[in-house]
Design a protein around this motif. Structure first.
Motif, short mmCIF file in Angstrom:
data_model
loop_
_atom_site.label_atom_id
_atom_site.label_comp_id
_atom_site.label_asym_id
_atom_site.label_seq_id
_atom_site.Cartn_x
_atom_site.Cartn_y
_atom_site.Cartn_z
N GLY A 40 0.84 -1.19 0.00
CA GLY A 40 0.00 0.00 0.00
C GLY A 40 0.87 1.24 0.00
N THR A 41 0.24 2.35 0.13
CA THR A 41 0.94 3.63 0.10
C THR A 41 1.46 3.96 1.48
OG1 THR A 41 -0.55 4.37 -1.64
CG2 THR A 41 0.66 6.08 -0.46
N PHE A 42 2.66 4.52 1.53
CA PHE A 42 3.15 4.98 2.82
C PHE A 42 3.75 6.36 2.65
CE2 PHE A 42 7.63 4.26 2.00
CZ PHE A 42 8.29 4.92 3.02
N ASN A 43 3.74 7.11 3.71
CA ASN A 43 4.27 8.46 3.72
C ASN A 43 5.27 8.56 4.85
OD1 ASN A 43 4.61 11.23 3.30
ND2 ASN A 43 2.97 11.73 4.72
N GLY A 44 6.44 9.07 4.54
CA GLY A 44 7.45 9.24 5.56
C GLY A 44 7.92 10.68 5.59
N THR A 45 8.13 11.17 6.76
CA THR A 45 8.72 12.50 6.92
C THR A 45 9.99 12.34 7.73
OG1 THR A 45 7.41 12.94 8.89
CG2 THR A 45 6.49 13.68 6.82
N GLY A 46 10.93 13.22 7.51
CA GLY A 46 12.19 13.10 8.22
C GLY A 46 13.18 12.31 7.38
N ALA A 47 14.31 12.01 7.97
CA ALA A 47 15.38 11.33 7.26
C ALA A 47 15.18 9.83 7.30
CB ALA A 47 16.73 11.69 7.89
N ALA A 48 15.66 9.16 6.27
CA ALA A 48 15.68 7.70 6.23
C ALA A 48 17.12 7.27 5.97
CB ALA A 48 14.76 7.17 5.13
N THR A 49 17.60 6.35 6.75
CA THR A 49 18.96 5.86 6.59
C THR A 49 18.91 4.40 6.19
OG1 THR A 49 19.74 7.40 8.27
CG2 THR A 49 21.18 5.54 7.75
N LEU A 50 19.56 4.08 5.09
CA LEU A 50 19.63 2.70 4.63
C LEU A 50 21.06 2.23 4.71
CD1 LEU A 50 17.39 3.04 1.46
CD2 LEU A 50 16.72 2.20 3.70
N GLY A 51 21.26 1.07 5.26
CA GLY A 51 22.62 0.55 5.39
C GLY A 51 22.98 -0.40 4.29
N SER A 52 22.14 -0.48 3.25
CA SER A 52 22.41 -1.41 2.17
C SER A 52 21.82 -0.84 0.89
CB SER A 52 21.77 -2.77 2.51
OG SER A 52 22.13 -3.73 1.54
N THR A 53 21.58 -1.69 -0.08
CA THR A 53 21.09 -1.28 -1.38
C THR A 53 19.62 -0.90 -1.30
OG1 THR A 53 22.61 -2.83 -2.41
CG2 THR A 53 20.78 -2.07 -3.76
N LEU A 54 19.26 0.15 -2.02
CA LEU A 54 17.87 0.55 -2.16
C LEU A 54 17.42 0.12 -3.54
CD1 LEU A 54 15.28 2.08 -1.38
CD2 LEU A 54 16.36 4.16 -2.29
N ALA A 55 16.45 -0.76 -3.60
CA ALA A 55 15.91 -1.20 -4.88
C ALA A 55 14.51 -0.61 -5.01
CB ALA A 55 15.85 -2.72 -4.93
#
Length: 186
Positions: free
Chosen positions: A130-145
């Protein structure tokens, strides 16, 4: 003469052996705080136990409270544990239901520890359908696909922890491909 003790009902455990050795046997519903018990045991008022409560079937807790609260304990370091099984479960889950009688599944934690929102079969640590909404920073420690049609708005930085301050797409390292998934140059 001894001290006087008054009980409405006193039942002492019987000694001996055998299958009919009861401290008390009552063949009908019992009420505590009510004269019209609707169940095997009906308690009107506060129920307190210092030991464990064991249920041989489904445990259903109903309340007339608008906002019921479950506490893990009274100390600052208390923990509330929700467990889907007391034995060896491989397909068990904890389901969070909302709406009328909890009939709409909002989230699920399966036996692997994966959490699903919008799905009853989460394949990842967090599966969101489904749809999601995020505010603020997101940190990924690996690959973003990213799959499917994707729109990025705002400033996007690739290859850096610093997001550019002007509207732009900045690539600090690596190749950029337009119309290809295997770019060979910047």
């Amino acid at each position: 003469s001894g001290a006087e003790t008054s009980w409405g009902l006193y039942v002492d455990a019987q000694s001996g052996s055998g299958t009919a050795n009861y401290g008390a046997y009552i063949g009908t519903n019992v009420g505590i705080g009510t004269s019209t018990p609707a169940y095997n045991l009906s308690v009107v008022g506060t129920l307190n136990t210092t030991g464990a409560a064991t249920f041989g079937s489904t445990m259903v807790i109903t309340t007339s409270l608008t906002t019921p609260i479950v506490y893990g304990g009274s100390a600052a370091s208390s923990t509330l544990s929700l467990r889907s099984t007391s034995g060896t479960g491989t397909t068990d889950a904890i389901i969070f239901g909302v709406g009328t009688d909890g009939g709409t599944e909002a989230a699920r934690i399966i036996s692997s520890g994966n959490v699903g929102i919008g799905t009853s079969t989460p394949a990842y640590n967090l599966s969101l359908v489904g749809t999601f909404n995020g505010t603020g920073a997101a940190t990924l420690g690996s690959t973003l696909a990213v799959t499917g049609g994707t729109t990025l708005s705002g400033n996007v930085g690739i290859g850096t922890a610093t997001v550019p301050t002007v509207a732009s797409l900045v690539v600090y390292s690596g190749n950029v491909g337009i119309g290809t998934i295997t770019p060979t140059q910047l």
